[in-house]
Design a protein around this motif. Structure first.
Motif, PDB file in Angstrom:
ATOM      1  N   LYS A 633       0.837  -1.202   0.000  1.00  0.00           N
ATOM      2  CA  LYS A 633       0.000   0.000   0.000  1.00  0.00           C
ATOM      3  C   LYS A 633       0.871   1.251   0.000  1.00  0.00           C
ATOM      4  N   PHE A 634       1.959   1.235   0.749  1.00  0.00           N
ATOM      5  CA  PHE A 634       2.881   2.375   0.764  1.00  0.00           C
ATOM      6  C   PHE A 634       3.466   2.601  -0.629  1.00  0.00           C
ATOM      7  N   ILE A 635       3.881   1.514  -1.265  1.00  0.00           N
ATOM      8  CA  ILE A 635       4.442   1.608  -2.616  1.00  0.00           C
ATOM      9  C   ILE A 635       3.398   2.152  -3.585  1.00  0.00           C
ATOM     10  N   GLN A 636       2.166   1.676  -3.451  1.00  0.00           N
ATOM     11  CA  GLN A 636       1.100   2.133  -4.348  1.00  0.00           C
ATOM     12  C   GLN A 636       0.805   3.621  -4.135  1.00  0.00           C
ATOM     13  N   LEU A 637       0.880   4.062  -2.902  1.00  0.00           N
ATOM     14  CA  LEU A 637       0.672   5.486  -2.626  1.00  0.00           C
ATOM     15  C   LEU A 637       1.724   6.346  -3.330  1.00  0.00           C
ATOM     16  N   ILE A 638       2.966   5.902  -3.333  1.00  0.00           N
ATOM     17  CA  ILE A 638       4.003   6.652  -4.047  1.00  0.00           C
ATOM     18  C   ILE A 638       3.651   6.743  -5.530  1.00  0.00           C
ATOM     19  N   LYS A 639       3.238   5.615  -6.105  1.00  0.00           N
ATOM     20  CA  LYS A 639       2.885   5.608  -7.529  1.00  0.00           C
ATOM     21  C   LYS A 639       1.690   6.517  -7.808  1.00  0.00           C
ATOM     22  N   ASP A 640       0.693   6.441  -6.951  1.00  0.00           N
ATOM     23  CA  ASP A 640      -0.511   7.251  -7.167  1.00  0.00           C
ATOM     24  C   ASP A 640      -0.229   8.744  -7.015  1.00  0.00           C
TER      25      ASP A 640
END
Length: 797
Positions: A633-640
């Protein structure tokens, strides 16, 4: 100035004190008169103000009449007067603006445009201008019959920090500088720092002392690190400077000074602080030159750490200091009497003996005054806060009283949060400027203390025995939080405290060009949360995405890292929702788009902080499934967030790198400038194979490209090491992660890959999708939309 005249005259205690009591206000008044005499003619200033109008509103040049008038009308105070032109004409002037300088006229113009036409001017990178609300020429609103007069309650409105030149201005050309000086004039800045191009002056001065150009290669820092080389914190890092750079920057400085002077500003020039090249010690072996200790270097590498300081007590100090001031006068003309010097900024004197400190201060001033007999020393008061353990009352007073009264002005640099004036007997009688620091490293974060800004300068000016002579903005980096700088610049013309909530309603209407109740409600929330930081903590953004913690979470004796949080995130999410609801009414508004993207980024970055902590807790509980869930989820937040930032031109890494590359004259400079630009916003200073720079991420930025290309690989690698530790039941290999990560960083810093220069995607659509994904109770499995003709899928987590 009335506080000086009324209160200093009362404090006549003895014959000994009498000259001190009278000389300071008289000295300030004499200084103001001298500075007035240096200003260009009325016709030059009126033409300069008219040129600002033409660049801002080309179709309205004939609608305004500008006139320079004497400040004797207001007892010597600077002011502007807005009145109706008579007789009125549909094709001729409609509004007359008079002012004591071109800056006052420009300030009066913007005051009229704000409060009668509902217009707004901010930096281009914070949304730019909103002028759609201005009526057409021939239909401008009238002011009251007797006109509107606004006086400055204090003489000066200071601008810049000594490091702003590196964090914000380093890659600017004249086109960008011209816009900035226009912004300064419209916002009432009349005392700006002017530090560009000083290395070319130093080259000429040091060569007169038999130091070669080659010797200076190891002295000057690289373009992005000049501020710290100037202060003697480092040398050679990011360098050497080419002759192209030196000549280019000197030519630029002459354009900057010329425009500042045309507008009636008083530029503040640099002076000698004692920082000298290593070669000087060989040429003058008997000189009192000391090698300083390391400043934030991880391995004390002498290639760039441990600079040389010429003791102010040495006669050579005065000789060099005089030569530098005289060279500036020869190069630029007699443009100012105010010089900046910070000999003791993050460099503690070798002894706290007050006699010694007093002698040092006297020598610093002597060097200035021998070059310019009317010199006034402007000093940042940061040392009294950052090194308060050393600068006790006796030491402060010794330094402040080491020069004649009225010949030193102190910047109370962090007055909005840590005011020094309250606990220093008003700097022991020394004139000072109430300053807002606000920003560190040019970080991007919504933050401020609006109540302190709207009341602090008034409290200081009206306090007993006040020695306040100005207000100022001393941020380390600009182009963020436009509401903070709009309010602070107004305080230069406000004699009474503002009702911030009412002011914010007006600000909102001006910024977006119309009144939208959802936006006004959102700003009320932001006022009580994001812009109400009262915990006294200096807000250097340490959100975990941009300043990733370098630690071993398996050490359970260590507390979990904490990012700065001073407000209810739930309330700010409500403000975010209100902003989204207003979107359809503000389509096409660049100011709205910037604020929406910034607010979306703010709420998501704070969410990411919590997700990171959840991941650390899962690791400590040896819960592989939860660690994997939270880390993804942390990684996805960076991408988003990267996708979000890419939808606004003002949040792109590519434009920062492109501005650096544009200044290069050859392939060598191209690689050097790119490395400087990349390194400043990431590793910053030196590192070893297994130890990051102690300043890593100091100048972090929420920029698209930087998130995807730099912060994302760092976090991904770290979480992979954590997962492997649990899956293989082994200790977390922090040193191995550091080795891998630092190697990646150094390669990225030396890279030349291109990053986008233009925004892609619709900010409102993306922000709505992200709200649905992370905050809406009715969650969808996925959201998709178009960016540049391509379908983008946001997977719900």
């Amino acid at each position: 100035m009335s506080n000086f005249n009324s209160k200093f005259l009362i404090l006549i205690l003895t014959a000994t004190l009498l000259p001190i009591a009278l000389s300071e206000p008289e000295a300030i008044n004499d200084l103001l008169k001298r500075l007035d005499s240096k200003r260009p003619s009325s016709s030059v200033q009126e033409a300069a103000a008219k040129a600002v109008l033409k660049r801002l509103l080309p179709g309205y040049v004939s609608s305004f009449k500008f006139k320079i008038v004497s400040n004797d009308v207001c007892g010597g105070k600077s002011y502007f007067l807005i009145s109706n032109y008579s007789p009125l004409s549909k094709s001729g002037p409609e509004i007359v603006i008079k002012g004591s300088t071109a800056v006052e006229i420009a300030s009066g113009l913007y005051w009229y445009l704000k409060y009668w036409c509902g217009a707004h001017v901010s930096w281009d990178k914070t949304g730019g201008i909103q002028i759609d609300s201005i009526p057409k020429p021939g239909s401008l609103p009238l002011v009251k019959a007797e006109g509107v007069m606004i006086q400055r309650p204090v003489p000066w409105n200071y601008y810049q920090n000594v490091v702003t030149s590196s964090y914000s201005y380093v890659w600017w050309d004249w086109e960008r500088w011209e816009k900035e000086i226009d912004w300064m004039a419209l916002h009432g800045i009349n005392l700006p720092l002017a530090f560009t191009g000083q290395e070319a002056i130093w080259q000429k001065v040091f060569m007169d002392f038999n130091i070669s150009k080659e010797d200076l290669n190891d002295f000057f820092g690289g373009p992005a690190f000049l501020a710290w080389a100037r202060m003697g914190n480092l040398h050679g890092w990011g360098g050497p400077l080419s002759q192209n750079w030196l000549d280019q920057q000197l030519a630029l400085q002459k354009l900057i000074l010329s425009r500042m002077l045309e507008l009636g500003m008083t530029p503040v020039l640099p002076s000698f602080s004692g920082n000298v090249p290593a070669a000087l010690k060989k040429i003058f072996p008997s000189a009192n030159i000391t090698r300083l200790g390391s400043w934030n270097s991880v391995d004390d590498n002498l290639r760039w750490c441990c600079t040389y300081l010429l003791n102010p007590s040495d006669p050579l100090f005065v000789e060099i200091g005089e030569a530098f001031v005289r060279r500036q006068v020869k190069e630029y003309g007699d443009v100012t009497d105010i010089y900046s010097c910070d000999t003791f900024n993050e460099n503690t004197p070798p002894t706290n003996d007050t006699t010694y400190i007093s002698s040092l201060g006297a020598s610093v001033y002597k060097a200035m005054s021998k070059g310019d007999k009317d010199a006034v020393w402007l000093m940042q008061g940061w040392l009294f806060y950052s090194d308060s353990a050393f600068w006790k009352p006796l030491q402060m007073e010794a330094l402040l009283h080491s020069v004649p009264f009225g010949k030193m002005i102190v910047l109370d640099l962090f007055a909005e949060a840590k005011p020094i004036w309250k606990n220093s007997s008003q700097f022991y009688g020394t004139p000072y400027v109430w300053c807002m620091l606000h920003n560190f490293g040019g970080n991007i974060e919504m933050y401020g203390i609006l109540d302190a800004i709207s009341s602090g300068p008034v409290d200081a000016r009206t306090s007993e025995n006040s020695t306040m002579v100005g207000v100022g903005m001393c941020m380390e980096g600009i182009e963020h939080n436009p509401v903070v700088y709009e309010l602070m610049s107004e305080m230069a013309f406000r004699s009474e405290k503002l009702q911030v909530l009412e002011w914010l309603k007006s600000y909102s209407r001006r910024r977006y060009g119309k009144a939208i109740h959802q936006v006004e409600a959102a700003w009320e929330i932001l006022y009580h949360t994001v812009y109400n930081c009262t915990d006294g903590i200096a807000d250097h953004n340490i959100d975990f995405i941009v300043k990733f913690p370098d630690w071993d979470p398996s050490n359970t004796s260590s507390a979990l890292p904490q990012a700065h949080l001073w407000y209810s995130t739930r309330k700010v999410i409500n403000a975010f929702q209100l902003f989204l609801e207003a979107g359809n009414n503000l389509a096409g508004s660049l100011t709205y788009r910037y604020d929406l993207v910034d607010l979306t980024r703010q709420v998501l970055s704070k969410l990411a902080n919590q997700v990171y902590l959840d991941a650390m807790t899962a690791f400590r509980q040896k819960d592989v499934k939860a660690l994997n869930l939270h880390s993804q989820k942390f990684i996805q937040l960076i991408k988003d967030i990267d996708v979000l930032l890419a939808s606004d031109d003002n949040f792109l890494l590519g434009t920062w790198l492109k501005s650096a590359n544009k200044l290069a004259k050859n392939s060598q400079e191209l690689r050097q400038y790119e490395w400087n630009a990349r390194t400043q916003v990431t590793m910053w200073f030196d590192n070893t194979k297994t130890q990051q720079s102690s300043l890593h991420d100091y100048a972090n930025k929420f920029w698209s490209g930087l998130l995807e290309g730099y912060y994302l690989p760092r976090a991904s690698s770290y979480f992979q090491y954590l997962l492997k530790s649990l899956q293989e039941n082994e200790s977390f290999k922090l040193k191995e992660w550091r080795r891998e990560w630092i190697s990646f960083s150094n390669q990225w810093q030396a890279g030349i890959e291109l990053y986008p220069l233009k925004a892609k995607g619709d900010a409102l659509t993306i922000s709505k999708a992200l709200y649905e994904k992370y905050f809406c109770k009715r969650k969808q499995n996925k959201c998709d939309f178009q960016i540049g003709g391509k379908r983008v899928l946001l997977v719900c987590t």
